[in-house]
Design a protein around this motif. Sequence first.
Motif, PDB file in Angstrom:
ATOM      1  N   UNK A 324       0.730  -1.420   0.042  1.00 13.70           N
ATOM      2  CA  UNK A 324       0.006  -0.039  -0.020  1.00 13.70           C
ATOM      3  C   UNK A 324       0.914   1.233   0.017  1.00 13.70           C
ATOM      4  N   UNK A 325       2.144   1.019   0.495  1.00 14.61           N
ATOM      5  CA  UNK A 325       3.177   2.406   0.195  1.00 14.61           C
ATOM      6  C   UNK A 325       3.226   2.596  -1.280  1.00 14.61           C
ATOM      7  N   UNK A 326       3.081   1.931  -2.202  1.00 12.90           N
ATOM      8  CA  UNK A 326       3.250   2.164  -3.620  1.00 12.90           C
ATOM      9  C   UNK A 326       1.997   3.056  -4.000  1.00 12.90           C
ATOM     10  N   UNK A 346     -10.901  -8.014  -0.187  1.00 13.81           N
ATOM     11  CA  UNK A 346     -11.517  -6.938  -0.183  1.00 13.81           C
ATOM     12  C   UNK A 346     -10.814  -5.803   0.199  1.00 13.81           C
ATOM     13  N   UNK A 347      -9.646  -6.160   1.028  1.00 17.82           N
ATOM     14  CA  UNK A 347      -8.723  -4.984   1.476  1.00 17.82           C
ATOM     15  C   UNK A 347      -8.098  -4.083   0.202  1.00 17.82           C
ATOM     16  N   UNK A 348      -8.107  -4.596  -0.830  1.00 18.62           N
ATOM     17  CA  UNK A 348      -7.701  -3.849  -2.035  1.00 18.62           C
ATOM     18  C   UNK A 348      -8.207  -2.525  -2.260  1.00 18.62           C
ATOM     19  N   UNK A 349      -9.488  -2.572  -1.913  1.00 18.18           N
ATOM     20  CA  UNK A 349     -10.254  -1.097  -1.922  1.00 18.18           C
ATOM     21  C   UNK A 349      -9.626   0.020  -1.315  1.00 18.18           C
ATOM     22  N   UNK A 350      -8.602  -0.337  -0.511  1.00 15.56           N
ATOM     23  CA  UNK A 350      -7.643   0.812   0.121  1.00 15.56           C
ATOM     24  C   UNK A 350      -6.625   1.188  -0.739  1.00 15.56           C
ATOM     25  N   UNK A 352      -5.821   3.218  -3.586  1.00 13.28           N
ATOM     26  CA  UNK A 352      -6.752   4.317  -4.463  1.00 13.28           C
ATOM     27  C   UNK A 352      -6.221   4.237  -5.948  1.00 13.28           C
ATOM     28  N   UNK A 353      -5.230   3.840  -6.201  1.00 18.58           N
ATOM     29  CA  UNK A 353      -4.709   3.777  -7.887  1.00 18.58           C
ATOM     30  C   UNK A 353      -4.976   2.476  -8.479  1.00 18.58           C
ATOM     31  N   UNK A 376     -15.729  -2.609  -6.996  1.00 23.03           N
ATOM     32  CA  UNK A 376     -16.311  -2.257  -8.297  1.00 23.03           C
ATOM     33  C   UNK A 376     -15.284  -1.328  -9.266  1.00 23.03           C
ATOM     34  N   UNK A 377     -14.331  -0.840  -8.477  1.00 27.09           N
ATOM     35  CA  UNK A 377     -13.315  -0.204  -9.431  1.00 27.09           C
ATOM     36  C   UNK A 377     -12.359  -0.994 -10.097  1.00 27.09           C
ATOM     37  N   UNK A 378     -11.970  -2.280  -9.736  1.00 26.19           N
ATOM     38  CA  UNK A 378     -10.982  -3.028 -10.202  1.00 26.19           C
ATOM     39  C   UNK A 378     -11.632  -3.838 -11.399  1.00 26.19           C
TER      40      UNK A 378
END
Length: 412
Positions: A324-326, A346-350, A352-353, A376-378
Motif C-alpha cells: 500500500x506504500x506504492x 477485499x482490502x484492496x479497496x484501500x 486508491x490508484x 467495483x473499481x477493479x
Amino acid sequence: MSHDRPLQELPCLNDYLEGSMLSLSQKSKRKKRQCFGDGLDTENTPHELIQQWSPPHKQRVVCKGKENEENQFVLARRPRKRREFSGVSWDSLPDELLLGILSCLPLQDLLRMSRVCKRWHRLAFDESLWHSVDLVGNPQLDQALGQVLMAGVLGLRCPRTCIGEPHFTHTQHLRVQHMDLSSCTVSTQFLDDIISRCRRLENLSLEGLELSDCIIQSLSQNTELVRLNLCGCSGFSPDSLGEMLKSCSRLEELNLSWCDFSTDHVKAVVRNIPSNITQLNLSGYRQNLTMEDVKDFVERCPHLVNLDLSDSVLMTTSSFPILQQLQSLRHLALSRCYQIHPAALADFEKFPELQTLEVYGLVQDTYLPILSKSLPRLQINTRPFSGVARPTEANRRDRTMWGMTCRLVFRS
C-alpha cells in the motif's frame, strides 16, 4: 563509211542480243516473275493489308523509265537508327532520390536490387534503409544475421530462430538499439559475440536463453537500457547480476520471472535494483522471495506502477500494508499465492490508484462475481500473462516490437 555514222543511227544493243543466252535468261526470268504473280492472284493474297501493316522502311518503290521498260529495279531504304533515349536515366539520379525509391521495397527485393551494380549495392545497404528488420520466418540465421547487424540496423526482431555463427567482418560496435532474441536456439559463445558488440541497447529480450557471466557483463556496458526481459534465463551468478543492475541505472521495466534463481540471486536483485523502475516482474520464486525482500524493493522502488509477484508461496496478507506504500501502483498480480485468503482480497479497496488485480488460482469462478461486486473499481483476472518488458504482448497478433513496427520484413 560505216565508222562515220552518228551514234543515233547505231542499232540498239538489244537487237544484237535477241538470240543470245543473256536475252534468253532475261526472258525466262520475266516468265517466272509473271507466273509467280499469277499464282498470287489466284490465291487472293491481301496485298493491301500487307502494305498497310508493313513498316514504312520496308515498302518497295519500283522505278520505271524509258530506259527501264523491260528491267525493273527496287529502291530499298535502310532503316533509321533508333534515337537514344534523351530522358532521365537511373545513372543520372542522385543518391537521395534512389534511396527514396529503394525505401519502398520489401526485404527480398532490396537484396535483389543490390546485385545490379556496385552503386546500387552501396545504396541498398545504406544505414537509412536498415532502420528495423523483422526476420521472423527465417528458420536459420548464420552469416545473414551478421550482415544485417553490420548494415547498421537499429531494431532487430528474430524470436524463435536458430542462430549460428554470425561471421562479423569487423570489430566495430553495432548500432542496434532494440533487439528481440526471445526463445532462439543459440549457443552462449555466439550470443556473447553479438551482445559484446552492443553499446547502445535500449530494449532487449533474451527470454528463455542460456546466458553466462560474460554476457551479463556485456549487458552492463549498455547503460542506456530501458527495458530488459530475462524471463526464464539461467547460467549466470548473483554477483554479475548485481553489477549489471548497478550499471543499468536507467532501467524502467525489468522482467526476471521464472529464472533459475537461488536465494542469493533474489537478494542481489532487491539490493541493486534501480530506483526508477516502474514495472517489475518477480514471479515464480516460490520460497526464495521472502517478506523482507518485498519490503526492501518497495523501499528502493517507490514509483512502481506494474508489479507481478505471482507464484510466491511466502506471500501473505501481511504484505498488503507494505504494498500500500506504492502510491502509483495500478496493476498488481498475486496469482497462486496460496497463503492469501480470498476474503482478504477485499482490502484492496484501500489502494486508491489500483486498476487491475490478477488473482488466478485464489478465487473460484463462483466467488468471482461476489469479489467483483465488492471491488467495483477493479478489473479482476483480465491479464493471464504478464507484459512487463516483453516486446510483444501475448494477446496481440501483430509483429510489433515494443510498439514499433519493423520496416523491412522477411516474407517466406
